[in-house]
Each structure stands twice: as C-alpha cells, then as structure tokens.
Write an enzyme that holds these catalytic residues in place. Sequence first.
Site, PDB file in Angstrom:
ATOM      1  N   HIS A  55      29.187  15.093  14.726  1.00  0.00           N
ATOM      2  CA  HIS A  55      29.224  15.644  16.078  1.00  0.00           C
ATOM      3  C   HIS A  55      29.022  14.556  17.133  1.00  0.00           C
ATOM      4  O   HIS A  55      29.673  14.558  18.165  1.00  0.00           O
ATOM      5  CB  HIS A  55      28.134  16.712  16.192  1.00  0.00           C
ATOM      6  CG  HIS A  55      28.199  17.538  17.423  1.00  0.00           C
ATOM      7  ND1 HIS A  55      29.010  18.642  17.518  1.00  0.00           N
ATOM      8  CD2 HIS A  55      27.571  17.424  18.609  1.00  0.00           C
ATOM      9  CE1 HIS A  55      28.876  19.171  18.708  1.00  0.00           C
ATOM     10  NE2 HIS A  55      28.009  18.452  19.402  1.00  0.00           N
ATOM     11  N   HIS A 101      31.171  25.215  20.798  1.00  0.00           N
ATOM     12  CA  HIS A 101      29.826  25.635  20.404  1.00  0.00           C
ATOM     13  C   HIS A 101      29.972  26.661  19.288  1.00  0.00           C
ATOM     14  O   HIS A 101      29.429  27.755  19.342  1.00  0.00           O
ATOM     15  CB  HIS A 101      29.050  26.192  21.605  1.00  0.00           C
ATOM     16  CG  HIS A 101      27.657  25.634  21.688  1.00  0.00           C
ATOM     17  ND1 HIS A 101      26.577  26.352  22.085  1.00  0.00           N
ATOM     18  CD2 HIS A 101      27.188  24.407  21.382  1.00  0.00           C
ATOM     19  CE1 HIS A 101      25.496  25.587  22.036  1.00  0.00           C
ATOM     20  NE2 HIS A 101      25.843  24.410  21.620  1.00  0.00           N
TER      21      HIS A 101
END
Lengths: 742, 83
Positions: A55, A101
């Site tokens: 990430h 998300h």
Amino acid sequence: MNAHDTRNNPEPLVDADLAADHGLSPDEYQKVLDLIGRTPSFTELGIFSAMWNEHCSYKSSKKWLKTLPTTGKRVVLGPGENAGVVDIDDGQVVVFKMESHNHPSFIEPYQGAATGIGGILRDVFTMGARPIAAMNALRFGAVDHPKTRHLVAGVVAGIGGYGNSFGVPNVGGEVNFHKRYNGNILVNAFAAGLADADKIFLSKPTGVGLPVVYLGAKTGRDGIHGATMASAEFDDSIEEKRPTVQVGDPFTEKCLLEACMELMASGAVIAIQDMGAAGLTCSAVEMGAKGNLGIRLDLDNVPCREDAMTAYEMMLSESQERMLMVLDPTLENQARAIFEKWDLDFAIVGETTDDLRFRVFRDGVEVADLPIKDLGDEAPEYDRPWTMPVPRPALEHNDFADTDIAASLLTLIGSPDLASRRWVWEQYDHLIQGNTIVRPGSDAAIVRIAGHEKKALAFSSDVTPRYCDADPFEGGKQAVAECWRNLTASGATPLAITDNLNFGNPEKPEIMGTFVRAIQGIGEACKILDFPVVSGNVSLYNETNNEAILPTPTIAGVGLISDLRKIVPSGFTNISDIVLLVGAPDTWGTHLGQSLYLREIHSREDGPPPPVDLEQEKQAGDLVRSLIADGLVNAVHDCSDGGLGVTLAEMAIQSGIGAAITPPQTLSPVAAFFGEDQGRYVMTARLEDRAELWDRCEKAGVAIEEIGSTIAGELKLGNADAIFVKELQERHEAWFPQFMNM
Amino acid sequence: MKARVLITLKTGVLDPQGKAVQKALGTLGFDGVDNVRQGKVIEIDLTETDETAAYAKVSNMCDKLLANTVIENYQIELLPDGT
C-alpha cells in the site's frame, strides 16, 4: 500509574516469525537485517512493515506505473505528491486524486467508506486546494449474495454521512455488481479541489532544524496496521482483523480544512503531508525522504486520546483527521493561535535533521533509528513474474438465439448494472456549495468554478471490469477512452486522469499479467488521447479464498468547460430533431462479445471485449466537441454499456421525449441495438443543420449516419414494438429501491 | 422477561458525540470533566421465560442487529417481570 509506563507490557521479541506476522517476507526481513546491521526493535519492525507493504511502497506496481504518461502542457504536478495538479487557466489549478478504501469498507462498510472520503479530501486540501467535488466508484458482489445489500447500505450511508457533513458535493461515480466482488468490494473515492497556481503546498521540506508539527485530532489506537491489512488477502479469520477499522469525524475534518487554509495563507507552512495509511510513520518518512532530510520525532509530545500508548502504537495508529507539517519557526505563535481557534491540536513533535535518519524517541529512549531513504523513496521494488493473459475466443455467429428488441431493452434498462442509481446519489448532497450544474446520472457531472461566469469542470469515473477480465489491454484502453468520451459528450476538453488500480494478488503471475497489460492499455490510450495520469493509487491483494476480483482499473478524469452556455444535455431536447450516430467505423453495432445483452439476456460472459481504435476515438471526440461548441447539436450521449438501444433509452428517460429509429433491413437488430462497439456518440440536431453536419464530419473523416428522429412519448426501435418512455422510466427507476427494500 | 442491553463503543474507538458532550459540559461551567463516552440502552420485552434461552436470544440479536460488533461492545442484563 505513570501514563507512559510500559514496563508491565514488555515488547515482543523480534524475529523472522514476528516479521512474517507483520507482512514482511523472509527476504524482506533479511534485507532489514542487512540494512541496519542488527535486529530491529519492535517499533522499528512496525515502521518497516508499514513502509514496505504494498500500500505504501508500491513495490509490485512501481516498475509499471513508471511507464504511464504523466506530463502534458496543462500538467503542473504529476504523481508523487498527495494529488495531481492541472492548470485550468486564469492562474487557477484543479487538484485531484482517486484512492481506494476497499478492505476497511468490507469489514465495516459505514466507517470504512466514510474514512475513505475523509482520506481523499485530506489529500486534496493538504495541497492547498479547497475541495469542490467528490465522486465514488463502487463495486459490490452479486445481488443475490447475502452480504451485498448490507454492504451497499453501509457504504452509501458512510459516503453520504461523511461527505455531506464535511460539505463537498458528491457529483458522480459508478456502482456495479458482480459475483467476483462477493468477498472484496471496491470503494474508490475521488476528490477534486481548486487552488491558485502559485499557492500549491508540497510535502517536500527544505531546511534543517525546522520544527515538525502535529496538527488536527488526537491519536488513539484506531486502525493500527490498517495499511498492512490493505495488503493482505482475506481468509476466514477476517473476524480477528476487525478492531483495525478507524472511526472518522467529518466535523473535525471540516475544522481541519479551514485551519489548514488559514495556516497556508499565513505563510507558516514549509511542507505539509496528511496522515493517512500508516499515519505518523508514513507522513514523517515521506517528508524526510522527499526533502533529503532526516526527521527526529519525540513521541512524548504527540497528543493522545488514550492512556499508555506505546511508541509502536503511536507510529502505526491510523487515527483520522491528522496532518504533519514542517513549520517556519518565526510564525509558530500565529500558527498555534489558528489551530487553537479551530479547537484542534497543535504540537511540535520533532525537527528536521541533516543525518538522513528517521529517529524516534519515547520517554527519552530512542526506539527507532533507521535510514530514511531506504524506508521511503528507496523502498524495495519488485519485477514480479507475469504471464500474458489468454485472449478469449471470438463468439461464433448465431450461437445464441435472437430475442425481441423491445422486451430485451426493458430487461436491460432495469438490470442491476444499468438501472438508475438515484437511490444512491439521492443520499449524497450533490448540490452543496451551489455550483453543481449537471447532477449525477448524466455522462459527466459538471461543477461551475465559483467566481467565473462561464468556466466549469466536468468529472467522470469509468471502467468496464468485464472487458478488463476478458482482455486487460483492451479493457485498460477502454476505461480511459470511455472517461475521455464522457467528458467530451458533456462538452468539456479532457485534461487529465487519476487511476485507481484494483487487482488481485500480484504474486500470482496470471494476476500480475492482467495488471501489466491493463497498465499498458491505459498508457497507450493516455498517450494517444493526450490525457495524462497525474495521480493514482494501487490496491492489490483483492482476493478472498484464492478468488480475485475482476481487474478494475478505475479511471477518473477531469475536463475543462470554457463556456457553460454552450453545453448540451445527454437527454433529448426537442421533438422532430434528427437522431445521428457519429463516430464508429461501423456505424451500427456489431460487437456482442462481453456485452450486457449477452450477460443479462443469455447469462453468458463470453467473447473478447469490443476493441478501441484510439486514433478514430480521438478524431470522433475532437469533432463532437467542436460541434457542441458551435451549437450544431441539441443533445449528445456516448454509446457504452448496453449499446445503442440503451443509449437511446437513457436519452429518452432523461427527457421524456422518445424517438423512432430505423436500422437498415440488412442488419441483425440485436447486434445493431445491443452491440457495444466503442467510439460512438448519439446526437440530435435540427433538420436544417443536416448539410453542415455532414460536411463537418466528412472533413474530419468521421462517420455519421442519420438513424431516425425524435418523437413524442415513445421509443420505437426498428420493427420492434414501441415502448412508452414512461414505461422505460419506471423500469429504470424501479430496480434499486426494490432491491434495497427487499 | 425484560432484557436491557447496554451498548458502548470499544475502548479506543473515537467517539465524536462523547467529545461534543464533554466540550458542551465545559462550556456550561462543569469543570473537572476528563472524558465522556456515550452509548445506548435498549430495552426488550421477551415472552421467553427461561433465562439461558433469553440470554442466547438477545446475544444473537446484538450480534446481528443491535450492536455493530466491529466497533461496539454490548452487555446484557435480564430483569424479571415487574421491574
């Protein structure tokens, strides 16, 4: 008890197993050992795991992201900062980005989606831009999957709850359903803001010995290791991952926005970075690494809302609504006064140094001392093996039965992927700030630039995951082309895009192959359409029990409208206009592979996706834009999901006006009306402009065909029964509310 | 039988409402308020008379609907009829 006493809570022993629990592979752990020449402390291990996960480090994707075109004559700032910056004339810039998300939203849909909105808004206002629009691209599992409705309800409420409270209009997006998202939904949040070109703020500090300031809300134990979770596959032990979800507070975020704007205007900000994934760690390391500086943090000064937080917890907390800033020390008092006024924390937590080390202190003890460049911009990078995706065989002619056009159209227009999304966007405040000109439900949303009479921005978010699954290269091209086409149809000049690349596990060569080919397709389309990538986000490991999501490279684009008075709607405007199909090499549809017709009517997801001819796409789009600017057309809508039939139905639904369409007798009506051939627009025009339109198209080398005319009240496609527009409207609006109220 | 369910946020979960109450108390002159956390109480009248069965049933209700177990804890109190 001393609040900082951690003696009763000894830190675990760091070894390869603990490193593996932190998501570091044996090779990566060895790299850590080699790099620092000793066993890392527990806090250091946490920092490495946060910085080196997928990430934050983009370790699997970086090699390929570098191949994307990121420059252009309007690009002020490409990828690498919190968001991309693009020139929109008059000394103004638009700042935008899209970010996923996904994992948090699956675990706790309301808070997961809400904090996704919070995060993307912070990315934009960290750069000095006031948010003016948001969009959300959502993918959910099959409509008959037991979790889907719960997730849809939670995600939509979360987006509305945060965005509406913060006060940004939510003007568009996408919602798709497919069984491949059953275990991993996608929540891709986009935000755009407006700033003056000379007042953009960056995360790269210059200067040694400057104070590092913590701004915003207090730190708690929420979301510890959220970023690590976002880089892990789900399995059945997902329940244990629950406490990592963080809770947001949009009202604090609104105060943070206003405080930051005021602070930036005061001249006190040297560099600023929002605390998103991996919170304090990621923001501090990125600032130091970018500025070629070391950072020294003293955690005793970090505002906490819980007792006895350890260094490890503080460094990894993902508490929301926080920022880190490098401050001009001469303006400390003014800066502090601004934050106190907005009732937010302001604490000097460290300073910039010249030793290129990331040093962290807690209770006077040094808990981390690491090389900042290796953590940040020199983190590991992989060239993962990948295999070329296997092309899908073409459909055999006549291997499915033709169906009635009218009945098929009614089914399609009320199907989950084509039905009206009103249920969703009515929960979003899409009008706040008072500048929304074109609301959700059109090709692109249009937001006026406050203070300008005629200037506006257009926004669209697009990707067709089933195309990407069948052929990632063509699918990548198509996502960019469709976004470009939607902006064009709204009358805007497409400026640039942000890409949000959602894929499965990159350690599997076939998944990596879809990723590589999709990026290559995106890159090619961006290059030819002059539509550069200025920001983006990668979300990998979207897999559950070994099944990956459909490859979903969401493309969100921004376009500039210089004269709002010239735009035309996507619905019909007058009765007795001529209806024109413009752009395709074959003017009527031919390509049924991967079409919604095939999927919804014949339950088949076969064949290759429609190819995109980018040169033709560019010619057609440039022509369409000029026809809109010259006032030669009354309505424009691009042909996409569902083909010409659905495009016409949408134009009718929007306006209440119908059309009579006459295809040549020689064509197969199913392919003509439901083929999803790319690069096409449906337009309407006055009969008297016919000659000029033909002339313009001929000069531009773009195909044009008159396919019918607009009539009152009903849509008649060829020899099929006429359908009342009212019936189309009812079918179109019915599905979503019915589904959610079941 | 009556069941009283007390639902509170898990330790460490941000509580914007509690924070707002705390601030309002300060504004009204109540000093010395260090922290405020809020939750909710749900009362349910059950026809079930067996305590174990009632407890199991209410637990299930909490897991499925009444509490968001991702961020909330719940406590169940069973009260005999007439209280």
